[in-house]
Scaffold this motif. Structure first.
Motif, PDB file in Angstrom:
ATOM      1  N   ASP A 153       0.839  -1.199   0.000  1.00  0.00           N
ATOM      2  CA  ASP A 153       0.000   0.000   0.000  1.00  0.00           C
ATOM      3  C   ASP A 153       0.872   1.245   0.000  1.00  0.00           C
ATOM      4  OD1 ASP A 153      -2.301  -1.590   0.164  1.00  0.00           O
ATOM      5  OD2 ASP A 153      -2.215  -1.623   2.365  1.00  0.00           O
ATOM      6  N   ARG A 155       2.351   4.694   0.823  1.00  0.00           N
ATOM      7  CA  ARG A 155       2.360   5.551   1.998  1.00  0.00           C
ATOM      8  C   ARG A 155       2.885   6.946   1.691  1.00  0.00           C
ATOM      9  NH1 ARG A 155      -1.075   3.152   3.380  1.00  0.00           N
ATOM     10  NH2 ARG A 155      -1.302   1.626   5.051  1.00  0.00           N
ATOM     11  N   THR A 156       3.913   7.055   0.846  1.00  0.00           N
ATOM     12  CA  THR A 156       4.432   8.375   0.505  1.00  0.00           C
ATOM     13  C   THR A 156       4.786   8.458  -0.974  1.00  0.00           C
ATOM     14  OG1 THR A 156       6.777   7.878   0.907  1.00  0.00           O
ATOM     15  CG2 THR A 156       5.464   8.584   2.803  1.00  0.00           C
ATOM     16  N   SER A 227      -6.672   7.437   2.861  1.00  0.00           N
ATOM     17  CA  SER A 227      -6.016   6.141   3.017  1.00  0.00           C
ATOM     18  C   SER A 227      -4.826   6.205   3.962  1.00  0.00           C
ATOM     19  CB  SER A 227      -5.530   5.636   1.655  1.00  0.00           C
ATOM     20  OG  SER A 227      -4.491   6.486   1.157  1.00  0.00           O
ATOM     21  N   GLY A 228      -4.372   7.421   4.258  1.00  0.00           N
ATOM     22  CA  GLY A 228      -3.166   7.599   5.047  1.00  0.00           C
ATOM     23  C   GLY A 228      -1.960   7.952   4.216  1.00  0.00           C
ATOM     24  N   ALA A 229      -2.078   7.912   2.894  1.00  0.00           N
ATOM     25  CA  ALA A 229      -0.974   8.266   2.006  1.00  0.00           C
ATOM     26  C   ALA A 229      -0.764   9.775   2.000  1.00  0.00           C
ATOM     27  CB  ALA A 229      -1.247   7.775   0.592  1.00  0.00           C
ATOM     28  N   GLY A 249       5.917   2.225  -0.365  1.00  0.00           N
ATOM     29  CA  GLY A 249       4.767   1.501   0.135  1.00  0.00           C
ATOM     30  C   GLY A 249       5.124   0.652   1.337  1.00  0.00           C
ATOM     31  N   THR A 250       4.178  -0.124   1.791  1.00  0.00           N
ATOM     32  CA  THR A 250       4.372  -0.952   2.975  1.00  0.00           C
ATOM     33  C   THR A 250       5.284  -2.148   2.717  1.00  0.00           C
ATOM     34  OG1 THR A 250       2.331  -2.132   2.412  1.00  0.00           O
ATOM     35  CG2 THR A 250       2.153  -0.305   3.984  1.00  0.00           C
TER      36      THR A 250
END
Length: 335
Positions: A153, A155-156, A227-229, A249-250
């Motif tokens: 997923d 994230r940044t 989503s937290g991104a 991503g994760t």
């Protein structure tokens, strides 16, 4: 055949509006393609149009845009004017029944962009932003890997685009009436990169250094998604930045080297694995990728490109509007 559709068995005939550097680069690239021709060029100056036509062997040169869009042998119009004139030039071509490829930033604001999209959709005509990054095969491969879960997923996202400058006070990049500043000229690339991966953000924050004329010289953007991104993006006309991008991503990250908006490679770092370098050969280069996508759509009778969808263009323009709102940059057309 649908409006603006081109037969499969002949070359697509382009008309080019404007004679600056980006018009020259596009024309040179298209003239190398076996299934394309550039048959006309238009400028607001007869002399400029004739010089450009002579340089590239273009048969017809017009000293006004209206003459080019009325040319029955022009299948599609490429708008390469400064973005302050995109609404007028692209609108003129669409009103004349011509499909359009329009440079980025697509327009000065989301309202103008919406007007062009509505005009094209009402008339069933093809319209596409010339976001060549989206048509680049390396970027397309990167998107496929991300969507297949190669880095987990997101994230940044980080991306930058800065030019050293300085630009004089009378340069177009310093003129609010011409849509000056870093955000529209350069920031459109980092924003488009982030939104290609994550869609339109739920939150927009920004800080900027403004010029005495009231345009942004150096801007930082922080975009956030439910989503937290997050995306940390910068653009500048006072500092030469690396012009790179990265997606984390994760389960790993992807690094895109200098010139991230037209890359020849990227590196995938998966957790627990050796780095993998990806390239993508297509037989095309430069702006040929976007030209090929336009011609494919015209031959297929498709009014929009799935690679550069109009809804995505509108979403980017809304984000750019939000950034300008946060930093206090307004253009005369915003009133």
């Amino acid at each position: 055949m649908t409006a603006g559709q081109v037969a499969q068995d002949r070359a697509v005939r382009w008309g080019v509006v404007a004679t600056g550097g980006i018009a020259a680069r596009f024309t040179a690239d298209v003239l190398e393609m076996a299934d394309a021709e550039v048959v006309a060029v238009a400028s607001r100056s007869d002399a400029a149009a004739k010089e450009f036509a002579g340089r590239f062997g273009i048969p017809r040169a017009y000293g006004e845009w209206a003459a080019l869009v009325a040319d029955e042998e022009v299948d599609v119009v490429y708008v390469a004017t400064p973005h302050s004139a995109h609404r007028a030039a692209a609108g003129l071509a669409l009103a004349a029944g011509k499909p359009v490829l329009c440079e980025k930033a697509f327009t000065l604001n989301a309202r103008e962009a919406g007007e062009l999209v509505s005009l094209a959709r009402d008339r069933g005509l093809f319209l596409m932003e010339a976001m060549w990054m989206y048509c680049n095969p390396v970027i397309r491969r990167m998107v496929e890997l991300v969507r297949d879960g190669a880095i987990g997923d997101i994230r940044t996202v980080q991306a930058d685009f800065g030019l050293q400058g300085p630009f004089a006070a009378d340069h177009r990049l310093r003129d609010p009436a011409l849509g000056g500043g870093a955000v529209l000229d350069l920031g459109v690339y980092p924003v488009s990169f982030a939104q290609l991966l994550l869609g339109e953000p739920d939150r927009v924050q920004a800080e900027a250094l403004l010029s005495p004329e009231g345009v942004d010289l150096n801007t930082g953007m922080l975009l956030g998604w439910d989503s937290g991104a997050t995306a940390l993006l910068t653009c500048s006309v006072t500092a030469g930045t690396p012009v790179t991008a990265a997606v984390t991503g994760t389960a790993g990250r992807i690094e895109v080297p200098a010139g991230f908006f037209h890359p020849e490679r990227f590196v995938l770092h998966r957790d627990g694995a050796e780095p993998e370098e990806f390239t993508a050969a297509s037989g095309l280069h430069g702006m040929q990728h976007e030209a090929a996508e336009v011609m494919r759509c015209l031959r297929a009778g498709e009014p929009e490109s799935p690679l550069v969808p109009l809804d995505g263009t509108l979403a980017v323009m809304r984000t750019l509007d939000a950034v300008r709102d946060r930093i206090g940059v307004r253009f005369p057309v915003d009133a």
